[in-house]
Design a protein around this motif. Structure first.
Motif, short mmCIF file in Angstrom:
data_model
loop_
_atom_site.label_atom_id
_atom_site.label_comp_id
_atom_site.label_asym_id
_atom_site.label_seq_id
_atom_site.Cartn_x
_atom_site.Cartn_y
_atom_site.Cartn_z
N GLN A 1 -6.75 -2.94 0.93
CA GLN A 1 -5.95 -4.02 1.36
C GLN A 1 -6.74 -5.28 2.05
O GLN A 1 -6.20 -6.31 1.90
CB GLN A 1 -4.81 -3.06 2.39
CG GLN A 1 -3.87 -4.11 3.16
CD GLN A 1 -4.28 -4.35 4.68
OE1 GLN A 1 -5.03 -5.36 4.86
NE2 GLN A 1 -3.87 -3.54 5.43
N VAL B 1 1.87 -9.22 1.89
CA VAL B 1 1.13 -7.79 1.78
C VAL B 1 1.91 -6.87 2.63
O VAL B 1 2.11 -7.19 3.95
CB VAL B 1 -0.36 -8.02 2.42
CG1 VAL B 1 -1.13 -6.67 2.33
CG2 VAL B 1 -1.10 -9.03 1.36
N THR C 1 -4.51 1.58 0.51
CA THR C 1 -4.59 0.95 1.80
C THR C 1 -6.18 0.56 2.08
O THR C 1 -6.41 -0.33 2.83
CB THR C 1 -4.14 1.79 2.91
OG1 THR C 1 -4.36 1.07 4.28
CG2 THR C 1 -5.05 3.11 3.00
N GLU D 1 1.68 -3.21 4.39
CA GLU D 1 0.77 -1.96 4.93
C GLU D 1 1.67 -0.82 5.35
O GLU D 1 2.48 -0.77 6.18
CB GLU D 1 -0.23 -2.32 5.68
CG GLU D 1 -0.86 -1.03 6.58
CD GLU D 1 -1.83 -0.29 5.33
OE1 GLU D 1 -2.46 -0.99 4.70
OE2 GLU D 1 -1.60 1.03 5.44
N THR E 1 0.80 -1.23 0.04
CA THR E 1 -0.19 0.13 0.14
C THR E 1 0.78 1.25 0.07
O THR E 1 1.96 1.22 0.65
CB THR E 1 -0.99 0.18 1.15
OG1 THR E 1 -0.46 0.14 2.37
CG2 THR E 1 -1.70 -1.32 1.25
#
Ligand code: UD1
Length: 426
Positions: free
Chosen positions: A313, A329, A310, A331, A302
């Motif tokens: 996500q 993943v 985001t 963030e 993100t």
């Protein structure tokens, strides 16, 4: 809409098929409503989503002395702004919606002072206001915090300044833009956010008479004008809602056409869906997502726009949870955004987090269970996971989802999902 204490029960397994129409973006319309404060008279906004936050913002504007006519059925809001609005945004409203902070810039600009309760809102990690504050100070305001209120004053008016944001914050860019349009002289906001919602507010401000160069770029140059006039404006389409439907189509191996949407605002997310195996095509005024097999796992990072949002996500974590393979993943915006993976684990998802990384190992099946939405997007992610989990998933605290998705349950039903709103016990 009213805040309703309901949960939503989903019986997994249906393939979503059909067409869904997107309305205006929550993350834009709230700021557009605040921007109305900058001009005396009647501003009219269209494509206003029927969500609680709009009703809260309408109430906040009424307390500031505006007459607000919100018609959810017509998707419009008309805001009559008095010559001199009140300048205090109380805690009882601000605590219900963090985005209330967006009245800060317009109030300092119009009233020369603003007392705004420090916000609460989404439970997705600490979200500072330091860039809002230091930017306003650069423009000549004094800012302090007392008894839970942020108090800003610029009795002589704001003046143009050069402002470099440490991070392209959406909220700080909006506050400073709205403060700058009526400031004396030129303000340059460097490293500004470039989200489509920022472009939307720039367009509305321009319609009101503001002079802004560099719209859509990371350097906004705002030449202050003395007065602005009210405007009529159509809210930009909600790219996060559109993206959520796109993921839902891919996840359920469905075929969904998303209309009144702007695929160019979702480029990376839609490209990721192609990577997972979906077939994407553009249609007039939107796009179509088709999928005929189990998705392949896809890594996500993100970032501020035009990076991966985001706000999509959790939906992609849900997708990866039943994908073939593993995905990493990352963030980068909100530290606590992985909190919801504990809920996803209740459905059998295999997600391991370490700081701002999550490793998702795709499982062949998820199994339905009661879960709890912790914020809007986490709730959306849980609903998506429930659509493919075997058996029944009940998403509690569904009011979080209602805050970001107008008519979500009805749209899911129309697309063929077995979804029911149920009253909560007690
Ligand atoms: C907006 C959106 C939210 C979205 C986010 C990022 C609304 C109502 N919400 O939130 O849905 O996820 O953009 O696209 O529009 N920060 C600071 N200091 C500041 C301002 C921000 O440290 O002065 C930090 C925050 O703590 C956060 C990051 O910057 O970690 C991003 O915040 P920001 O871009 O401002 O997001 P919001 O405007 O809060």
């Amino acid at each position: 809409m009213e805040e309703r204490q309901t949960a939503v029960r989903i019986v997994g397994g249906a393939r979503l098929e059909g067409s869904v129409r997107i309305t205006g973006a929550k993350n834009s319309v709230l700021k557009l409503m605040a921007a109305a404060l900058l001009a005396q008279g009647r501003t009219v906004l269209r494509e206003v989503p029927d969500i609680l936050d709009v009703a809260i913002m309408a109430e906040l504007l009424r307390r500031l002395g505006c007459t607000v006519d919100y018609d959810p059925a017509a998707a419009t809001v008309a805001i009559d702004v008095p010559e001199r609005p009140e300048h205090r945004a109380d805690y009882d409203l601000v605590r219900r919606m963090r985005a209330s902070i967006c009245v800060l810039g317009p109030l300092v600009s119009r009233c020369g002072e603003a007392d705004v309760a420090l916000p609460g809102g989404d439970n997705i990690g600490s979200r500072g206001l330091d860039m809002h504050v230091s930017g306003l100070q650069r423009m000549g305001a004094t800012v302090s915090s007392e008894h839970g209120y942020l108090i800003a004053a610029a009795p002589e008016g704001l003046r143009g300044a050069n402002i470099w944001l440490d991070f392209p914050s959406v909220g700080a860019t909006e506050t400073l833009l709205m403060a700058a349009v009526r400031a004396r002289g030129t303000t340059v906001i460097d490293n500004a956010a470039r989200e489509p919602e920022i472009v939307d507010i720039c367009r509305m401000l321009t319609n009101m008479g503001a002079r802004i160069d560099g719209i859509g770029s990371s350097t906004l140059e705002v030449h202050g004008v003395e007065t602005l006039s009210p405007a009529e404006h159509t809210t930009v389409s909600d790219r996060i809602v559109a993206g959520t439907w796109a993921v839902a189509a891919a996840l359920t191996q469905g075929d969904v056409t998303v209309t009144n949407a702007e695929p160019e605002h979702l480029e990376i997310a839609l490209d990721k869906l192609t990577t997972v195996g979906a077939e994407l095509s553009t249609v007039p005024g939107g796009f179509r997502v088709r999928m005929d097999r189990r998705p392949t796992a896809v890594d996500i990072v993100t970032l501020p726009y035009p990076g991966f949002p985001t706000d999509l996500q959790p939906q992609f974590i849900a997708l990866n949870a039943i994908a073939e393979g593993s995905a990493l993943v990352t963030e980068n915006l909100f530290e606590a955004r992985f909190r919801f993976v504990h809920e996803l684990a209740r459905l059998g998802a295999d997600v391991q987090t370490e700081g701002h990384h999550a490793l998702v190992r795709g499982r062949e099946r998820l199994s339905g269970a009661p879960v709890e939405a912790t914020d809007i997007r986490a709730g959306a992610g849980l609903v998506l996971a429930g659509l493919v989990a075997e058996g029944t998933t009940t998403v509690h605290e569904f009011h979080h989802v209602d805050r970001g998705y107008a008519g979500f349950v009805a749209d899911l039903q129309r697309l063929g999902a077995d979804v029911t709103r149920i009253p909560v016990d007690g």
